[in-house]
Design an enzyme around this catalytic site. Structure first.
Site, PDB file in Angstrom:
ATOM      1  N   ARG A 240      -5.538  -8.493  46.361  1.00 54.32           N
ATOM      2  CA  ARG A 240      -4.674  -9.813  46.028  1.00 54.32           C
ATOM      3  C   ARG A 240      -3.260  -9.501  45.323  1.00 54.32           C
ATOM      4  O   ARG A 240      -3.231  -8.330  44.685  1.00 54.32           O
ATOM      5  CB  ARG A 240      -5.476 -10.471  44.857  1.00 54.32           C
ATOM      6  CG  ARG A 240      -6.772 -11.014  45.124  1.00 54.32           C
ATOM      7  CD  ARG A 240      -6.618 -12.371  45.915  1.00 54.32           C
ATOM      8  NE  ARG A 240      -7.746 -12.993  46.321  1.00 54.32           N
ATOM      9  CZ  ARG A 240      -8.523 -13.036  47.383  1.00 54.32           C
ATOM     10  NH1 ARG A 240      -8.271 -11.980  48.305  1.00 54.32           N
ATOM     11  NH2 ARG A 240      -9.517 -13.757  47.626  1.00 54.32           N
ATOM     12  N   GLU A 269       1.756 -16.287  46.578  1.00 51.96           N
ATOM     13  CA  GLU A 269       1.499 -16.613  47.989  1.00 51.96           C
ATOM     14  C   GLU A 269       1.436 -18.129  48.262  1.00 51.96           C
ATOM     15  O   GLU A 269       0.759 -18.891  47.397  1.00 51.96           O
ATOM     16  CB  GLU A 269       0.155 -16.224  48.209  1.00 51.96           C
ATOM     17  CG  GLU A 269      -0.155 -15.676  49.476  1.00 51.96           C
ATOM     18  CD  GLU A 269      -1.640 -14.914  49.724  1.00 51.96           C
ATOM     19  OE1 GLU A 269      -1.701 -13.983  49.108  1.00 51.96           O
ATOM     20  OE2 GLU A 269      -2.399 -15.393  50.460  1.00 51.96           O
ATOM     21  N   HIS A 287      -1.847 -12.767  55.034  1.00 49.03           N
ATOM     22  CA  HIS A 287      -3.288 -12.878  54.348  1.00 49.03           C
ATOM     23  C   HIS A 287      -4.480 -12.883  55.541  1.00 49.03           C
ATOM     24  O   HIS A 287      -4.823 -14.009  55.595  1.00 49.03           O
ATOM     25  CB  HIS A 287      -3.367 -13.883  53.331  1.00 49.03           C
ATOM     26  CG  HIS A 287      -4.655 -13.539  52.529  1.00 49.03           C
ATOM     27  ND1 HIS A 287      -4.354 -14.045  51.259  1.00 49.03           N
ATOM     28  CD2 HIS A 287      -5.760 -13.026  52.497  1.00 49.03           C
ATOM     29  CE1 HIS A 287      -5.587 -13.714  50.540  1.00 49.03           C
ATOM     30  NE2 HIS A 287      -6.410 -13.053  51.504  1.00 49.03           N
TER      31      HIS A 287
HETATM   32  C1  GLV Z   1     -10.034 -13.003  51.345  1.00 49.01           C
HETATM   33  O1  GLV Z   1      -9.022 -12.749  50.847  1.00 49.01           O
HETATM   34  C2  GLV Z   1     -11.374 -13.014  50.660  1.00 49.01           C
HETATM   35  O2  GLV Z   1     -11.393 -12.847  49.380  1.00 49.01           O
HETATM   36  O3  GLV Z   1     -12.255 -13.248  51.271  1.00 49.01           O
END
Ligand code: GLV
Length: 327
Positions: A240, A269, A287
Site C-alpha cells: 500500500r 492514489e 495498482h
Molecule cells: C489489492 O491491492 C488488494 O488488496 O487486493
C-alpha cells in the site's frame, strides 16, 4: 424471509454479479467510476450488504450512517484499509476480504517490477520507441544483476513468502523482517534469515514491501530508512502506498540515497507525489498487483460468496472481524 438487497459499488466480472443476482436483489453502479462518498452513503442505506472495491472508503462516518440491520461489507481485495473495521464491528457489520486467491499473481507482479527496475526495462523501451536505438553500445543501459543479489522482504505473510519462493531460481540471498520470525522449518524451506529492519535496509540490494497498511506500518519507510539503504538499492512496493513516505522517496532518489523504486501503489492514489514521474529510475504501475483475468474473477466471486453467506446469517469464509458475527 424477504430477498436481501445488495449494492455492488462498481462493475465486476459477470460471473460474480450473476452469483449475487441468484441470491439477492442487486443494484450495480455501472458507471465505471467509484461512487462519490455522499452517493455511496445514500445508496448503501437502501441495502442490506455491499460488495465494494478498495476505492470505496467506508469510514466511521459512513458506517455510522448505515441502517440498523445492515449486515456486510464485502471487499474485493485482500487489503481492507479502506474500511474502518472497528466502526463496522461496533455496529455488528461483518467485513470480508479475498485472501489467498491473489497471492501468486501479486508475487509475480512484484518480481516483474523487480526485474524491470534492475534492468531498466521501462527506460529502454521508451528509448527504442522514440527511434533512438541506432546501434548496440557496450555501456548503454547498464543495470544491476538480480542473480546472486540480496533480496530483503519486509512482511513475510502469504505474499511475502510467495515472493521469497521465486528468489531461489535466481540464487539470491534472502533476508526478511516481520512482526515475528517465521517458524524454523518454514525459514529453512525458504532459505530465509530473519534480521532487524535496520540490517535489512543496509544489506539488501532489492527491498520488497508486503505489509498491510495499519497505523504501525504507515510511513514504515521514511527518510531515515531510505538513508540506510545502499545507493544502488531498489525499493519495490506492491503493498500500500502510505507504507512509504512518498515525498521523502522522491528526495532520496534525487539525492542518490537509493538507486531505483518500482511502485504499484501510491500514497495518495491515484495522484503521484510531485517529481516522482520525472525520475528516470522509477517504474510506475497503476495498482495492478492482482490484475490477471483469472485472479480478478476469483476475487470477485469470493467477495460475492462472502456477501451472500453473511446475508444468509452464515459465517462468511473470509471474515475479518469475527466479533461482528452473531451466529
Ligand atoms: C489489492 O491491492 C488488494 O488488496 O487486493
Amino acid at each position: 424471509m424477504a430477498t436481501p438487497r445488495v449494492l455492488q459499488t462498481n462493475r465486476l466480472p459477470a460471473s460474480a454479479t450473476a452469483y449475487l443476482r441468484a441470491h439477492a436483489e442487486v443494484e450495480v453502479n455501472e458507471s465505471g467510476d467509484p461512487l462519490p462518498p455522499q452517493e455511496l452513503r445514500r445508496r448503501a442505506a437502501a441495502h442490506d450488504g455491499v460488495v465494494c472495491l478498495l476505492t470505496d472508503r467506508f469510514d466511521a462516518q459512513l458506517i455510522g450512517a448505515l441502517p440498523t440491520g445492515f449486515k456486510v461489507i464485502a471487499n474485493v481485495a485482500v487489503g481492507y484499509d479502506n474500511i474502518d473495521v472497528a466502526a463496522a464491528s461496533s455496529r455488528g457489520i461483518m467485513v470480508t476480504n479475498t485472501p489467498g486467491v491473489l497471492t501468486e499473481t501479486t508475487a509475480d507482479l512484484a518480481w516483474a517490477l523487480l526485474m524491470a527496475a534492475a534492468r531498466r526495462l521501462v527506460e529502454a523501451d521508451r528509448y527504442v520507441r522514440a527511434g533512438r536505438f541506432r546501434r548496440w553500445e557496450l555501456m548503454d543501459f547498464l543495470g544491476c544483476d538480480v542473480h546472486g543479489a540480496t533480496l530483503g522482504i519486509i512482511g513475510m505473510g502469504r505474499i511475502g513468502q510467495a515472493v521469497a519462493r521465486r528468489a531461489r531460481g535466481f540464487a539470491m540471498r534472502l533476508i526478511y523482517h516481520n512482526r515475528r520470525p517465521l517458524p524454523a522449518p518454514l525459514e529453512q524451506e525458504l532459505a530465509a534469515s530473519y534480521v532487524p529492519l535496520e540490517t535489512l535496509l543496509g544489506e539488501a540490494d532489492f527491498i520488497s514491501l508486503h505489509v498491510p497498511l495499519t497505523p504501525q506500518t504507515h510511513h514504515l519507510i521514511g527518510m531515515p530508512e531510505l538513508r540506510r539503504m545502499k545507493p544502488t538499492a531498489c525499493l519495490i512496493n506492491t503493498a500500500r502506498g502510505p507504507v512509504v513516505d512518498e515525498a521523502a522517496l522522491v528526495i532520496a532518489l534525487r539525492d542518490g540515497c537509493l538507486g531505483a523504486a518500482a511502485l504499484d501503489v501510491y500514497e495518495r492514489e491515484p495522484a503521484l507525489s510531485p517529481g516522482l514521474a520525472e525520475l528516470p529510475q522509477t517504474v510506475l504501475l497503476p495498482h495492478l498487483g492482482s490484475a490477471s483475468r483469472r485472479t480478478r474473477e476469483r476475487m470477485a466471486r469470493m467477495a460475492a460468496e462472502n456477501c451472500v453467506a453473511a446475508l444468509r446469517g452464515e459465517r462468511p469464509p473470509n471474515l475479518v472481524n469475527p466479533e461482528a458475527f452473531r451466529g
